[in-house]
Design an enzyme around this catalytic site. Structure first.
Site, PDB file in Angstrom:
ATOM      1  N   ASP A  17      36.860  -3.602  13.724  1.00 34.94           N
ATOM      2  CA  ASP A  17      37.058  -2.719  14.876  1.00 34.94           C
ATOM      3  C   ASP A  17      37.952  -1.566  14.442  1.00 34.94           C
ATOM      4  O   ASP A  17      39.099  -1.771  14.029  1.00 34.94           O
ATOM      5  CB  ASP A  17      37.707  -3.509  16.015  1.00 34.94           C
ATOM      6  CG  ASP A  17      37.657  -2.769  17.349  1.00 34.94           C
ATOM      7  OD1 ASP A  17      37.051  -1.687  17.399  1.00 34.94           O
ATOM      8  OD2 ASP A  17      38.235  -3.283  18.328  1.00 34.94           O
ATOM      9  N   ASP A 111      32.109   2.134  16.535  1.00 34.91           N
ATOM     10  CA  ASP A 111      33.370   1.799  15.879  1.00 34.91           C
ATOM     11  C   ASP A 111      33.618   0.311  15.713  1.00 34.91           C
ATOM     12  O   ASP A 111      34.721  -0.082  15.320  1.00 34.91           O
ATOM     13  CB  ASP A 111      34.537   2.420  16.651  1.00 34.91           C
ATOM     14  CG  ASP A 111      34.637   1.893  18.078  1.00 34.91           C
ATOM     15  OD1 ASP A 111      33.626   1.411  18.619  1.00 34.91           O
ATOM     16  OD2 ASP A 111      35.740   1.967  18.651  1.00 34.91           O
ATOM     17  N   GLU A 112      32.633  -0.538  15.971  1.00 35.54           N
ATOM     18  CA  GLU A 112      32.850  -1.966  15.738  1.00 35.54           C
ATOM     19  C   GLU A 112      31.535  -2.657  15.413  1.00 35.54           C
ATOM     20  O   GLU A 112      30.460  -2.231  15.822  1.00 35.54           O
ATOM     21  CB  GLU A 112      33.535  -2.647  16.928  1.00 35.54           C
ATOM     22  CG  GLU A 112      32.743  -2.629  18.209  1.00 35.54           C
ATOM     23  CD  GLU A 112      33.433  -3.427  19.314  1.00 35.54           C
ATOM     24  OE1 GLU A 112      33.964  -4.532  19.038  1.00 35.54           O
ATOM     25  OE2 GLU A 112      33.416  -2.950  20.462  1.00 35.54           O
TER      26      GLU A 112
END
Length: 366
Positions: A17, A111-112
């Site tokens: 993350d 983003d993860e």
């Protein structure tokens, strides 16, 4: 309970993350923003916060918060317009790093992602080593930091990545997993939102340990099909595999109200913010959709939806809002008060595909 059904091998799952991703990219590219409370989004009108720096979060600013509310929390907040093409380019860099270690990558957003590294040890070491190497490569090649959670299933890996944020990592082993889950408050469980938490609290369920004490049959009466999943994660059990190249079928957002809504004007205000959030998601993922879905859940938990489809994808926040408001007005006067509203797009296409579809429609070829 921690072995895969297919091979009996204990899974090794990493959840990566990025730390305050959009805001961190802006601070990286504009050093004068370093150390300042930064929000990515539109700071006026109907804007919402797409992301907040850690400096802004200390004032209570959060993603998906209306911009006006964010400014009340932090008058010194600096708004910067989003650059989703840049965020997507950085995300591609990060995923190229993931691919050096495993092909089993399940993105959750720009983003993860989950990574299954169960069979990657001969070349790269333990899952802990792999997570450390990935985070180091991300820092070196993008100038950004990431946090990692390592565990034997997806649920615990995601919890673990929050445990040492920012720029840290944490391991939850099979030996500690069940007790770790039992020690958490139910609102810390991913997938249990404010409304579900409130219903659990009314049943005397405040922690994972409390949840484990309730028979599944009792949970089923209150939470339906989700009951078995809740009972499992309270015991540190999650059999969901990491699924690579999952095709997204829809993109959407919803909210449960603090009190039931009966009138059209407050419902319009809520829908207005939901449409702004939905458009941010569309831009972030580079996706467009042809079918708009409006969902309402009544106070008695009965749900209803209405949809509207176009020949070509919705191309602006205004177009989404206009269609959504039209659908909403069709529900009024309400049969009974509503407790939840959601808006989503389906029949998705990438931006390039959407532009081609629009051109075909324009020239009568669709």
């Amino acid at each position: 309970m921690v072995e895969t059904a297919e091979t009996g091998t204990v899974r090794r799952i990493i959840h990566i993350d990025m730390d305050a991703f959009y805001a961190s990219v802006e601070q990286r590219d504009a050093p004068h923003l370093l150390g300042r409370p930064v929000a990515v989004g539109r700071g006026e009108g109907r804007g919402v916060v797409a992301a907040a720096s850690y400096e802004a979060r200390r004032f209570g600013v959060r993603s998906a918060m209306p911009s006006r509310t964010a400014l009340r929390h932090c008058p010194e907040l600096v708004f910067v317009p989003p650059r989703f093409d840049v965020y997507r380019a950085v995300s591609r860099q990060i995923h190229e790093i993931f691919a050096r270690y495993t092909s089993l990558i399940q993105p959750l957003s720009l983003d993860e992602a989950y990574l299954d590294v169960t069979h990657c040890y001969e070349d790269h070491g333990s899952a802990t080593d792999i997570a450390r190497q990935i985070r180091a490569a991300i820092a070196q090649e993008t100038g950004l930091t990431a946090s990692a959670g390592i565990s034997y299933n997806r649920f615990l890996a995601k919890l673990a990545s929050d445990h040492r944020k920012p720029n840290g990592q944490f391991v939850i082993t099979p030996a500690i997993g069940p007790d770790f889950a039992a020690s958490l408050r139910v609102e810390q469980f991913h997938g249990i939102g404010p409304a579900t938490r409130a219903r659990m609290n009314r049943l005397g369920i405040f922690t994972g340990a409390d949840l484990r004490e309730i028979p599944v049959e009792t949970l089923s009466r209150h939470f339906g099909k989700a009951a078995a999943f809740y009972a499992s994660i309270a015991r540190g059990v999650d059999d969901r595999p990491v699924v690579a190249d999952r095709i997204r079928k829809s993109i959407g957002t919803e909210t449960t109200f603090e009190s039931d809504v009966s009138a059209l004007d407050p419902a319009r205000c809520i829908l207005d913010q939901l449409c702004a959030k939905l458009w941010v998601q569309c831009q972030a993922h580079g996706l467009m959709g042809r079918t708009l879905v409006l969902k309402l859940k009544y106070a008695d938990f009965q749900m209803t939806t209405r949809t509207r489809s176009n020949l070509s994808p919705f191309e602006s926040e205004g177009a989404i809002r206009a269609q959504a408001m039209s659908l909403l007005e069709g529900f009024f006067p309400l049969e009974r008060p509503i407790r939840l509203m959601g808006v989503a797009l389906t029949s998705l296409a990438t931006e390039d595909e959407g532009e081609k579809m629009a051109q075909l429609t324009l020239f009568g070829e669709s």
